[in-house]
Design an enzyme around this catalytic site. Structure first.
Site, short mmCIF file in Angstrom:
data_model
loop_
_atom_site.label_atom_id
_atom_site.label_comp_id
_atom_site.label_asym_id
_atom_site.label_seq_id
_atom_site.Cartn_x
_atom_site.Cartn_y
_atom_site.Cartn_z
N TYR A 156 -46.41 -28.97 6.46
CA TYR A 156 -45.17 -29.02 5.69
C TYR A 156 -44.66 -27.62 5.40
O TYR A 156 -43.44 -27.35 5.43
CB TYR A 156 -45.44 -29.79 4.40
CG TYR A 156 -44.23 -30.26 3.62
CD1 TYR A 156 -42.93 -30.03 4.07
CD2 TYR A 156 -44.39 -30.93 2.41
CE1 TYR A 156 -41.84 -30.47 3.35
CE2 TYR A 156 -43.32 -31.38 1.69
CZ TYR A 156 -42.04 -31.14 2.14
OH TYR A 156 -40.97 -31.58 1.42
N ASP A 193 -54.40 -35.11 13.56
CA ASP A 193 -54.75 -34.41 12.33
C ASP A 193 -54.61 -35.31 11.11
O ASP A 193 -55.33 -35.16 10.12
CB ASP A 193 -53.87 -33.16 12.17
CG ASP A 193 -54.31 -32.03 13.09
OD1 ASP A 193 -55.39 -32.13 13.70
OD2 ASP A 193 -53.55 -31.05 13.21
N LEU A 245 -44.69 -25.02 7.21
CA LEU A 245 -43.95 -24.48 8.35
C LEU A 245 -42.54 -25.07 8.41
O LEU A 245 -41.58 -24.35 8.70
CB LEU A 245 -44.70 -24.78 9.64
CG LEU A 245 -44.13 -24.20 10.93
CD1 LEU A 245 -44.05 -22.67 10.85
CD2 LEU A 245 -44.96 -24.63 12.13
N SER A 246 -42.40 -26.36 8.11
CA SER A 246 -41.08 -26.98 8.13
C SER A 246 -40.18 -26.45 7.02
O SER A 246 -38.95 -26.57 7.11
CB SER A 246 -41.20 -28.51 8.03
OG SER A 246 -41.64 -28.90 6.75
N HIS A 295 -33.78 -22.24 -9.19
CA HIS A 295 -33.58 -23.66 -8.89
C HIS A 295 -33.86 -23.89 -7.40
O HIS A 295 -33.43 -23.11 -6.55
CB HIS A 295 -32.14 -24.10 -9.20
CG HIS A 295 -31.94 -25.58 -9.08
ND1 HIS A 295 -32.19 -26.46 -10.11
CD2 HIS A 295 -31.54 -26.34 -8.02
CE1 HIS A 295 -31.94 -27.70 -9.71
NE2 HIS A 295 -31.55 -27.65 -8.44
N THR A 331 -49.51 -24.67 8.86
CA THR A 331 -48.87 -25.17 10.08
C THR A 331 -48.25 -26.55 9.87
O THR A 331 -47.72 -27.13 10.82
CB THR A 331 -49.89 -25.26 11.22
OG1 THR A 331 -50.97 -26.10 10.81
CG2 THR A 331 -50.45 -23.89 11.56
N ASN A 343 -54.16 -29.61 2.88
CA ASN A 343 -52.99 -28.93 3.40
C ASN A 343 -52.18 -28.24 2.31
O ASN A 343 -52.02 -27.02 2.32
CB ASN A 343 -52.08 -29.91 4.15
CG ASN A 343 -52.47 -30.08 5.60
OD1 ASN A 343 -53.30 -29.34 6.12
ND2 ASN A 343 -51.88 -31.05 6.26
#
Length: 274
Positions: A183, A66, A185-186, A168, A181, A138
């Site tokens: 960054y 990807d 998702l993390s 903050h 799916t 993305n």
């Protein structure tokens, strides 16, 4: 018809697939070229071009994961892209190496008939004053100069003019369904099916805050930042530092990313994440 092929850097397998595709597309009667680094890997067997030339092609082919697809997309403008998946998760790259020649030649033939089918997925752009970001397929991330304890940003998020959240956090992430799916998702944001026309707003390690939000694809997301410095990142690669306080606005932009070839199976790709 002009076809440009970009292979993943440093991958012998990707170079070999690109070479096979070049030969097949040439045999099908279309003009074809490979990117400069792939041409070098082919021992000068082909004259390479800059990936920026993809914007002038009728079809782009990305051979890799990807990341390679997004690399090609950043330079392709509104040129349709076919993704060849070399064993990665494959949310964007739907075609296996074994089926690559058939899939790409099918697109060449469809183009000749005026029947090439293309799916469009949204891109985002961030703006602050006279500055506009590189379009992101993305996500756009707005954060401080660094993350972690003692760092981050003070912020307020508005959606279509209404206050959604503030406080903050390490930062605020706005993602497309394609980027849900990645960054997002993390950072514990939601998965969004590609058929859903929406944007995701996710606070990154917030002190309090709100749950992640899925809002309309045409929403305007405004992030007001206090402090001395703000950093805006497009698709994890294009980084811009802004003086704070600042207000960053994120919206859908044109052109969309255009994808040709067979669609990927979203749920099959999800299964590879576990």
């Amino acid at each position: 018809m002009d076809v440009g092929i970009v292979a993943r850097k440093g991958s012998d397998r990707a170079v070999a697939v690109a070479a096979d595709l070049r030969d097949a597309v040439t045999a099908a009667g279309a003009s074809v070229w490979v990117d400069a680094e792939t041409a070098d890997a082919l021992d000068g067997a082909a004259d390479g071009r800059s990936v920026e030339a993809l914007a002038d092609c009728d079809l782009a082919v990305a051979v890799g994961g990807d990341g390679t697809f997004l690399f090609a997309a950043r330079n392709a403008g509104d040129t349709p892209i076919v993704g060849i998946n070399l064993g990665e998760v494959g949310f964007l790259n739907a075609v296996s190496p074994e089926n690559a020649t058939e899939a790409v030649c099918n697109e060449v033939e469809a183009f000749a008939r005026g029947e090439m089918a293309v799916r469009e997925v949204p891109r985002l752009a961030a703006r602050s004053g006279a500055w506009t970001s590189v379009p992101a397929a993305n996500e756009i991330v707005i954060q401080g100069g660094r993350r972690g304890p003692g760092a981050g940003i003070d912020y307020v998020v508005h959606v279509d003019g209404s206050r959604y959240t503030g406080g903050h956090a390490d930062g605020v992430l706005i993602a497309t369904p394609t980027g849900s799916t990645a960054y997002n998702l993390s950072e514990r944001g939601p998965l969004v099916h590609p058929s859903v026309s929406g944007l995701v707003v996710t606070e990154m390690v917030a002190e309090g805050g709100m749950p992640p939000l899925v809002t309309d694809i045409d929403s305007t997301i405004s992030v007001s930042i206090e402090g001395d410095e703000a950093v805006v990142v497009s698709d994890g690669r294009n980084v811009t530092e802004l003086d704070a306080p600042a207000e960053v606005t994120v919206q859908r932009t044109t052109p969309p990313m255009r994808i040709a070839g067979p669609p990927s199976d979203f749920f099959e790709a999800l299964g590879k994440l576990s």
